[in-house]
Enzyme design. Structure first.
Site, PDB file in Angstrom:
ATOM      1  N   GLU A   1       6.621  10.763  21.403  1.00 41.87           N
ATOM      2  CA  GLU A   1       7.022  11.248  20.260  1.00 41.87           C
ATOM      3  C   GLU A   1       6.266  13.133  19.246  1.00 41.87           C
ATOM      4  O   GLU A   1       4.863  12.641  19.635  1.00 41.87           O
ATOM      5  CB  GLU A   1       7.276  10.606  19.401  1.00 41.87           C
ATOM      6  CG  GLU A   1       8.272  11.053  18.213  1.00 41.87           C
ATOM      7  CD  GLU A   1       8.163   9.735  16.738  1.00 41.87           C
ATOM      8  OE1 GLU A   1       8.725   9.623  16.062  1.00 41.87           O
ATOM      9  OE2 GLU A   1       7.406   9.297  16.659  1.00 41.87           O
TER      10      GLU A   1
ATOM     11  N   CYS B   1      12.089   8.062  12.316  1.00 39.96           N
ATOM     12  CA  CYS B   1      11.719   7.781  13.900  1.00 39.96           C
ATOM     13  C   CYS B   1      12.966   7.520  15.207  1.00 39.96           C
ATOM     14  O   CYS B   1      12.326   6.991  15.905  1.00 39.96           O
ATOM     15  CB  CYS B   1      11.352   6.109  13.662  1.00 39.96           C
ATOM     16  SG  CYS B   1      12.467   5.693  12.112  1.00 39.96           S
TER      17      CYS B   1
ATOM     18  N   GLY C   1       5.033   3.740  10.608  1.00 39.39           N
ATOM     19  CA  GLY C   1       4.123   4.776  10.902  1.00 39.39           C
ATOM     20  C   GLY C   1       3.758   5.257  12.220  1.00 39.39           C
ATOM     21  O   GLY C   1       4.575   5.318  13.300  1.00 39.39           O
ATOM     22  N   SER C   2       2.607   6.047  12.821  1.00 40.96           N
ATOM     23  CA  SER C   2       2.078   6.416  13.514  1.00 40.96           C
ATOM     24  C   SER C   2       1.519   4.968  14.604  1.00 40.96           C
ATOM     25  O   SER C   2       1.335   4.337  14.162  1.00 40.96           O
ATOM     26  CB  SER C   2       0.632   7.563  13.342  1.00 40.96           C
ATOM     27  OG  SER C   2       0.052   6.910  13.225  1.00 40.96           O
TER      28      SER C   2
ATOM     29  N   LYS D   1       0.883  -1.169   0.129  1.00 42.98           N
ATOM     30  CA  LYS D   1       0.077   0.750   0.244  1.00 42.98           C
ATOM     31  C   LYS D   1       0.788   1.395  -0.076  1.00 42.98           C
ATOM     32  O   LYS D   1       1.515   1.668   1.343  1.00 42.98           O
ATOM     33  CB  LYS D   1      -1.167  -0.162   1.099  1.00 42.98           C
ATOM     34  CG  LYS D   1      -1.502   1.051   1.473  1.00 42.98           C
ATOM     35  CD  LYS D   1      -3.024   1.675   2.548  1.00 42.98           C
ATOM     36  CE  LYS D   1      -3.868   2.832   2.543  1.00 42.98           C
ATOM     37  NZ  LYS D   1      -2.725   3.600   2.486  1.00 42.98           N
TER      38      LYS D   1
ATOM     39  N   GLY E   1      -1.981   4.917  14.154  1.00 40.72           N
ATOM     40  CA  GLY E   1      -2.661   4.483  13.443  1.00 40.72           C
ATOM     41  C   GLY E   1      -2.002   2.652  12.499  1.00 40.72           C
ATOM     42  O   GLY E   1      -2.388   2.225  12.850  1.00 40.72           O
ATOM     43  N   GLY E   2      -0.573   3.072  13.308  1.00 39.69           N
ATOM     44  CA  GLY E   2      -0.625   1.360  13.413  1.00 39.69           C
ATOM     45  C   GLY E   2      -1.148   0.621  14.630  1.00 39.69           C
ATOM     46  O   GLY E   2      -1.329  -0.074  13.944  1.00 39.69           O
TER      47      GLY E   2
ATOM     48  N   GLU F   1       6.687  -0.378  13.072  1.00 34.54           N
ATOM     49  CA  GLU F   1       7.716   0.111  13.728  1.00 34.54           C
ATOM     50  C   GLU F   1       6.799   1.467  13.586  1.00 34.54           C
ATOM     51  O   GLU F   1       6.752   2.326  12.877  1.00 34.54           O
ATOM     52  CB  GLU F   1       8.623   0.494  12.779  1.00 34.54           C
ATOM     53  CG  GLU F   1       9.735   1.381  13.456  1.00 34.54           C
ATOM     54  CD  GLU F   1       9.903   2.124  13.815  1.00 34.54           C
ATOM     55  OE1 GLU F   1       9.374   3.478  14.385  1.00 34.54           O
ATOM     56  OE2 GLU F   1      10.278   3.117  12.623  1.00 34.54           O
TER      57      GLU F   1
END
Length: 483
Positions: free
Chosen positions: A370, A281, A220-221, A163, A224-225, A244
């Site tokens: 973060e 990150c 990603g965030s 994606k 979202g993750g 991650e």
């Protein structure tokens, strides 16, 4: 409009068909490819990975030009990232060529053993099947269409459905063209790779819940993750989600090091904090230091170094907006002093710096969240016992760093056992922003740094995410998988 073009099993498809239809077709093709690609020889996959790298390099100038226009990243950064991308592909080619990733174990039969004979038992790692990969916003090449997740999955023998990230659709299309050219040149089943360019939440949900997908790689965030992780766990047949999700990457500055070379550490931190507009990150966002005159001098040196930083373009409007929200959250926290503020107009950002006490940190949980962008926070502790309490309060991290001199060794020795429980990588006298692609690298850590602390998304160990052990009992050599 490039973001509405998808590559589905060797064919470019108009995006108007909708996410669900495209994803279903891509997953079905990937499952069909398993029966050939999942049983291909390591030599064939070596040639395939090297061919992808060659095709990316052949499109190098066009990829750099397109990615720069989409992301605002400088050419030098993108050319370096392209080299990392092709380097990862070749690294995994060398890994599977040697065969050590198979973890082969063979116990010979013991027919005369008493009181019962033992059969011959052979173990080898086998590919799990179709893998879903989510492209990352901050790495349009190395963590995206042909990035480390894709490279390691293909090396393992797993077809991949990517994606693409909507921040760089043109870049994604060019890289997909390179992979397609390698597929065609090597005569590989076209279902081995598909690219769906749909930035909607529905597309992500459809992909991770598709019954033919066996595992997911995500960068990603946290929000979202975690949502995708929960979907994977709630499936009728749950699958692993290798996410991650970010980190504040704290640095612990021990007394003698600050006294002897605080200015040097300050300038190094400023450079690491602002590299790529802080959109890594592994950006070290927190510096923990003992309160006093040395801490005051350190803070002044950091302010001076950051004052020289240029305005930088952030990757997307959404990331810039998130940076402003994070900055305001920190600035508005009780007990936090502002040293440098950033206006961050539109997508343009300059660094900002804040200072607080160890007690405020321990009492304010959101300070440990973060902030994606060039923001730093100095945490001043009263003594080494409070520094340890700060370390113990940390959530899971990608990295933790200690800056120390020889006279600090005993203190470092007491702090290290805490940090190794908190992070996937622990650094001595360095800065974590660079992530080396090699055998020993770990890019992961306890939650929420990643969703599976036993694995890594960078380095050759990353291939183990897409393999599972199979034991063959009394199987003749003619039927055993190639070892």
């Amino acid at each position: 409009m490039l973001m509405y073009k998808h590559l589905i099993a060797g064919q470019w498809v108009d995006g108007e068909a909708g996410a669900a239809g495209n994803i279903d077709a891509a997953c079905a093709a990937a499952e069909e490819a398993v029966w050939s690609f999942g049983h291909s020889t390591r030599a064939d996959r070596v040639c395939f990975l090297e061919a992808i790298a060659d095709e990316i390099e052949a499109r190098g100038e066009e990829i750099t030009r397109t990615a720069a226009a989409e992301t605002g990243l400088p050419d030098a950064r993108l050319e370096g990232e392209r080299g990392r991308t092709t380097g990862q592909l070749r690294l995994f080619a060398r890994l599977i060529e040697a065969g050590g990733h198979l973890d082969v174990r063979d116990d010979s039969a013991l027919p005369d053993r008493q009181p019962a004979p033992r059969p011959r038992l052979s173990l080898v790692q086998r590919p799990i099947g179709p893998v879903a990969v989510f492209g990352a916003s901050n790495f349009p090449l190395a963590f995206s269409v042909a990035g480390g997740d894709t490279a390691s999955a293909l090396a393992a023998g797993c077809p991949v459905v990517v994606k693409g990230h909507p921040a760089h659709p043109g870049t994604g299309k060019l890289v997909a063209e390179a992979i397609l050219a390698a597929i065609e040149a090597q005569g590989i089943h076209p279902g081995v790779f598909s690219l769906v360019q749909d930035g909607t939440r529905e597309a992500g949900q459809a992909l991770v819940t598709h019954p033919l997908i066996r595992a997911v790689g995500f960068t990603g965030s946290l929000a979202g993750g975690r949502a995708l992780f929960d979907l994977c766990a709630a499936r009728p047949e749950p699958i692993p989600f290798f996410g991650e999700l970010g980190s504040v990457n704290p640095m612990f500055l021990l007394p003698e090091a600050v006294a002897e070379r605080g200015g040097q550490i300050a300038s190094g931190w400023a450079a690491s904090l602002t590299l790529g507009a802080g959109q890594f990150c592994t950006k070290p966002g927190i510096a923990i230091v003992g309160a006093g005159s040395d801490a005051d001098a350190f803070a002044k040196d950091v302010v001076a170094a950051l004052a020289e930083a240029d305005t930088q373009v952030m990757l997307t409007d959404a990331i810039a907006q998130g940076f402003r929200a994070g900055r305001d959250r920190v600035a508005d926290s009780a007990g936090v002093e502002e040293l440098i503020s950033s206006p961050c107009d539109d997508r343009f950002a300059t660094p900002c710096l804040y200072r607080t006490t160890g007690k405020t940190w321990l009492d304010t949980e959101e300070l440990g969240e973060e902030v994606f962008g060039p923001l730093g926070l100095i945490v001043e502790v009263g003594d080494m016992a409070e520094m340890r309490r700060v370390a113990e309060s940390l959530k899971g991290q990608l990295t933790c760093t200690m800056h120390f001199d020889a006279a600090d060794t005993d203190t470092a020795r007491t702090l290290l056992p805490v940090l190794e429980r908190k992070a996937g990588r622990v650094l001595s006298n360095g800065f974590p922003t660079g992530v080396e692609v090699c055998d020993a690298m770990v890019h992961g850590g306890p939650y929420p740094a990643s969703t599976n602390f036993g694995h890594t998304s960078v380095g050759t160990l990353a291939i183990r995410r897409w393999l599972r052990p199979v034991c063959y009992q009394n199987m003749p050599d003619s039927l055993l998988p190639s070892m």
